[in-house]
Design a protein around this motif. Sequence first.
Motif, short mmCIF file in Angstrom:
data_model
loop_
_atom_site.label_atom_id
_atom_site.label_comp_id
_atom_site.label_asym_id
_atom_site.label_seq_id
_atom_site.Cartn_x
_atom_site.Cartn_y
_atom_site.Cartn_z
N VAL A 115 66.01 63.51 46.57
CA VAL A 115 65.13 64.10 47.58
C VAL A 115 63.88 64.66 46.93
O VAL A 115 62.76 64.46 47.40
N ALA A 116 64.06 65.38 45.81
CA ALA A 116 62.92 66.05 45.17
C ALA A 116 61.95 65.07 44.53
O ALA A 116 60.75 65.32 44.49
N GLY A 117 62.46 63.93 44.03
CA GLY A 117 61.56 62.97 43.38
C GLY A 117 60.45 62.48 44.29
O GLY A 117 59.26 62.59 43.95
N PRO A 118 60.77 61.93 45.46
CA PRO A 118 59.71 61.52 46.39
C PRO A 118 58.84 62.69 46.84
O PRO A 118 57.64 62.51 47.07
N GLU A 119 59.42 63.87 46.96
CA GLU A 119 58.65 65.03 47.38
C GLU A 119 57.65 65.43 46.29
O GLU A 119 56.48 65.76 46.57
N ILE A 120 58.08 65.41 45.03
CA ILE A 120 57.15 65.67 43.93
C ILE A 120 56.05 64.62 43.89
O ILE A 120 54.86 64.93 43.71
N ALA A 121 56.43 63.34 44.06
CA ALA A 121 55.42 62.28 44.08
C ALA A 121 54.43 62.49 45.22
O ALA A 121 53.24 62.18 45.07
N ARG A 122 54.90 63.01 46.34
CA ARG A 122 54.01 63.25 47.49
C ARG A 122 52.92 64.26 47.15
O ARG A 122 51.74 64.05 47.50
N VAL A 123 53.26 65.38 46.48
CA VAL A 123 52.26 66.41 46.23
C VAL A 123 51.40 66.11 45.01
O VAL A 123 50.34 66.72 44.84
N LEU A 124 51.83 65.15 44.17
CA LEU A 124 51.05 64.79 42.98
C LEU A 124 49.92 63.83 43.34
O LEU A 124 50.13 62.87 44.10
N ALA A 125 48.76 64.07 42.78
CA ALA A 125 47.67 63.10 42.88
C ALA A 125 48.02 61.85 42.09
O ALA A 125 48.78 61.92 41.11
N PRO A 126 47.51 60.68 42.46
CA PRO A 126 47.77 59.47 41.67
C PRO A 126 47.39 59.68 40.20
O PRO A 126 46.35 60.26 39.89
N GLY A 127 48.27 59.22 39.31
CA GLY A 127 48.05 59.42 37.89
C GLY A 127 48.47 60.78 37.39
O GLY A 127 48.34 61.06 36.19
N GLY A 128 49.00 61.62 38.29
CA GLY A 128 49.42 62.96 37.90
C GLY A 128 50.69 62.94 37.05
O GLY A 128 51.35 61.92 36.88
N THR A 129 51.05 64.12 36.54
CA THR A 129 52.14 64.26 35.58
C THR A 129 53.25 65.13 36.15
O THR A 129 52.98 66.18 36.75
N LEU A 130 54.48 64.71 35.92
CA LEU A 130 55.66 65.54 36.13
C LEU A 130 56.28 65.79 34.77
O LEU A 130 56.50 64.84 34.01
N ALA A 131 56.57 67.05 34.46
CA ALA A 131 57.20 67.36 33.17
C ALA A 131 58.22 68.46 33.34
O ALA A 131 57.99 69.46 34.03
N GLY A 132 59.37 68.26 32.70
CA GLY A 132 60.37 69.31 32.56
C GLY A 132 60.33 69.87 31.16
O GLY A 132 60.15 69.13 30.19
N LEU A 133 60.47 71.18 31.04
CA LEU A 133 60.51 71.85 29.75
C LEU A 133 61.83 72.58 29.62
O LEU A 133 62.31 73.21 30.59
N TRP A 134 62.43 72.50 28.43
CA TRP A 134 63.68 73.19 28.13
C TRP A 134 63.55 73.90 26.79
O TRP A 134 63.11 73.29 25.81
N ASN A 135 63.95 75.16 26.75
CA ASN A 135 64.10 75.84 25.47
C ASN A 135 65.51 75.57 24.96
O ASN A 135 66.50 75.86 25.64
N VAL A 136 65.60 75.00 23.76
CA VAL A 136 66.89 74.61 23.20
C VAL A 136 67.06 75.28 21.84
O VAL A 136 66.10 75.44 21.09
N VAL A 137 68.29 75.69 21.55
CA VAL A 137 68.55 76.30 20.25
C VAL A 137 68.73 75.21 19.21
O VAL A 137 69.18 74.10 19.51
N ASP A 138 68.36 75.53 17.99
CA ASP A 138 68.37 74.53 16.92
C ASP A 138 69.74 74.52 16.24
O ASP A 138 69.99 75.24 15.27
N ASP A 139 70.64 73.68 16.76
CA ASP A 139 72.00 73.62 16.23
C ASP A 139 72.08 72.85 14.92
O ASP A 139 73.18 72.66 14.38
N ARG A 140 70.95 72.44 14.36
CA ARG A 140 70.94 71.91 13.00
C ARG A 140 71.07 73.04 11.99
O ARG A 140 71.36 72.80 10.82
#
Length: 265
Positions: A115-140
């Motif tokens: 549901v959210a994918g088409p909705e995000i595409a709707r509000v984005l201008a053509p050529g626009g960007t969708l990005a998810g950001l995650w803070n992850v701990v460095d388990d190395r």
Amino acid sequence: MDNARLASSFGSAAGAYAEHRPDYAPAAVRWAVGSAPGVRVLDLGAGTGKLTGGLVALGVDVTAVEPDPAMVDELRRAVPGVRVLPGRAEEIPLPDGSVDVVLAGNALHWFDMAVAGPEIARVLAPGGTLAGLWNVVDDRVEWVAGLERVGGDAAIGPRDTVRRWRAATVDLHLPAGDRAPNPPDESAPDRFRSAEQAEFPHGQRRTADSLVATLATRAGVLVLPEPERAALLGRIRAYLAGRAETAGGEFTLPMLTGVLRVRRR
């Protein structure tokens, strides 16, 4: 565990979330947004404003959308003056093509992307960007890997470590993003190109107590029955007290900010 229950758990700990959760590596935010002047950015699932504040610092035009009133109250305190709207990813309160970038900080995995994918595409201008950001701990780092073993998936889940976040997030953009027809079929639910992933060094100054408080804001911990929650946090506290790296006061929790970025066709 019911995803909706996990996703809705944060409001009960909004103050602790605002106090203890980290912001995002500035370089990661810049890479997600890009360098176009006057860019219009939607912070979707903005929570307490951990990402919103970084966007304001970049000088972009920010709108924050968040469904939980308790989180919104914290956001307004943290980032006064920013435009905040009640709403969710599956029903965004913005006009068609009204933003150039949609970002989600530690939130994209909670969206119902069918549901959210088409909705995000709707509000984005053509050529626009969708990005998810995650803070992850460095388990190395050895002691962080040990913390992951003690905390389990409730405290450090499948998107929360360097070793695991890429595999856990790569399919979170619209399904079959690299298989859309060319030219694209605008009636199709998938309007995004192939995903890109990148990682940026980050860290957070913590003490053993404040790290336990941070992990206590994880959804998997918040929904535990109180005896189980107390026992888990007690095991984590004991582990940190027994490690030279974390027993003696302040330390830096080694982290990265991981970014998954796709572009609208």
